[in-house]
Design an enzyme around this catalytic site. Structure first.
Site, PDB file in Angstrom:
ATOM      1  N   GLU A  42       2.162 -32.936 -23.454  1.00  0.00           N
ATOM      2  CA  GLU A  42       3.078 -32.243 -22.711  1.00  0.00           C
ATOM      3  C   GLU A  42       2.994 -30.939 -22.070  1.00  0.00           C
ATOM      4  OE1 GLU A  42       6.719 -32.088 -25.355  1.00  0.00           O
ATOM      5  OE2 GLU A  42       7.543 -30.505 -24.185  1.00  0.00           O
ATOM      6  N   ARG A  46       7.289 -23.597 -18.306  1.00  0.00           N
ATOM      7  CA  ARG A  46       7.690 -22.378 -18.687  1.00  0.00           C
ATOM      8  C   ARG A  46       6.708 -21.249 -17.766  1.00  0.00           C
ATOM      9  NH1 ARG A  46       7.048 -23.197 -25.303  1.00  0.00           N
ATOM     10  NH2 ARG A  46       8.553 -25.120 -25.356  1.00  0.00           N
ATOM     11  N   LYS A 130      14.179 -36.134 -29.011  1.00  0.00           N
ATOM     12  CA  LYS A 130      13.512 -34.948 -29.320  1.00  0.00           C
ATOM     13  C   LYS A 130      14.346 -34.287 -30.321  1.00  0.00           C
ATOM     14  CE  LYS A 130      11.810 -30.680 -27.825  1.00  0.00           C
ATOM     15  NZ  LYS A 130      10.491 -29.874 -27.209  1.00  0.00           N
TER      16      LYS A 130
HETATM   17  C1  3PG Z   1       8.930 -27.210 -27.687  1.00  0.00           C
HETATM   18  O1  3PG Z   1       9.205 -26.974 -26.683  1.00  0.00           O
HETATM   19  O2  3PG Z   1       8.798 -28.341 -28.150  1.00  0.00           O
HETATM   20  C2  3PG Z   1       8.567 -26.122 -28.790  1.00  0.00           C
HETATM   21  O3  3PG Z   1       8.469 -24.938 -28.236  1.00  0.00           O
HETATM   22  C3  3PG Z   1       7.445 -26.518 -29.655  1.00  0.00           C
HETATM   23  O4  3PG Z   1       7.722 -25.818 -30.843  1.00  0.00           O
HETATM   24  P1  3PG Z   1       6.710 -25.074 -31.881  1.00  0.00           P
HETATM   25  O5  3PG Z   1       5.958 -23.877 -30.677  1.00  0.00           O
HETATM   26  O6  3PG Z   1       7.348 -24.364 -32.758  1.00  0.00           O
HETATM   27  O7  3PG Z   1       5.722 -25.859 -32.002  1.00  0.00           O
END
Ligand code: 3PG
Length: 207
Positions: A42, A46, A130
């Site tokens: 994924e 961002r 999710k």
């Molecule tokens: C996402 O977008 O799924 C999260 O930012 C992932 O979270 P993590 O950085 O705590 O793994």
């Protein structure tokens, strides 16, 4: 029939969540993850480079199934779908995003954080979701608690999951896959430490 979100996640089990700052990093990063056995990835919206990164992976790393994450509205969803990506992911949901998601059969993983949100998405036919931010919400305890009242919903928890905790999530019957940034954290990508990322991917793929 088109591939469903459940099929994609069921095959993946672990989904690296990526923040790609430089589009040039996308191909070596995707290859490093695939070399470790993780081929469903994924790329989050961002960074300004995100869609260029997706295009590069689609073009040059055919082993990868690449999705677009951090989708927050309908326009972002349509742009992500039109990029040719295989699926989309959102951290949460709003009416505009939900309408756009339901107007297409493009595989989409909408975010939810409460039982009511899970139910609202399920009512629109989106039963693969999710759970975000999973660790803060109670992690595996939350998922166990909702398995009884919400038996038709399956989750990809993300947010605060680590190499140490991922297996506990994957052991649950209502968890299709887990996602997170721990496999390819920003500092390793910035340094171009592809070997370290392959090692982390291999460890995650072995879970
Ligand atoms: C996402 O977008 O799924 C999260 O930012 C992932 O979270 P993590 O950085 O705590 O793994």
């Amino acid at each position: 029939m088109s591939t469903t979100m459940a099929e994609i996640l069921g095959r993946a089990r672990v989904v690296p969540v990526l923040e790609v700052a430089r589009a040039d990093d996308a191909v070596p990063l995707a290859r490093a993850l695939a070399a470790g056995g993780l081929t469903v990835i994924e790329v989050t919206l961002r960074t300004a480079a995100a869609l260029a990164a997706v295009a590069a992976i689609l073009d040059r790393v055919p082993a990868c199934t690449v999705g677009v994450g951090s989708i927050r509205d309908g326009a972002m969803l349509r742009a992500a779908r039109d990029s040719g990506a295989a699926f989309g992911v959102s951290p949460g949901t709003n009416p505009d995003l939900l309408d756009a998601a339901c107007a297409t059969d493009w595989p989409f993983l909408p975010g939810a954080a409460t039982v009511s949100e899970v139910m609202a998405l399920g009512a629109r036919g989106l039963t693969v979701q999710k759970l975000f931010p999973a660790a803060l919400l109670g992690g595996t305890a939350f998922l166990r608690a909702v398995a009884g009242p919400l038996p038709d919903v399956r989750f990809c928890p993300t947010g605060g999951i680590t190499a140490e905790t991922a297996a506990d999530f994957l052991a649950l019957g209502n968890v299709l896959a887990v996602g997170g940034t721990w496999i390819a954290p920003r500092d390793l990508v910035a340094r171009g430490d592809w070997d370290a990322i392959t090692r982390r991917a291999a460890a995650a793929a072995a879970l």
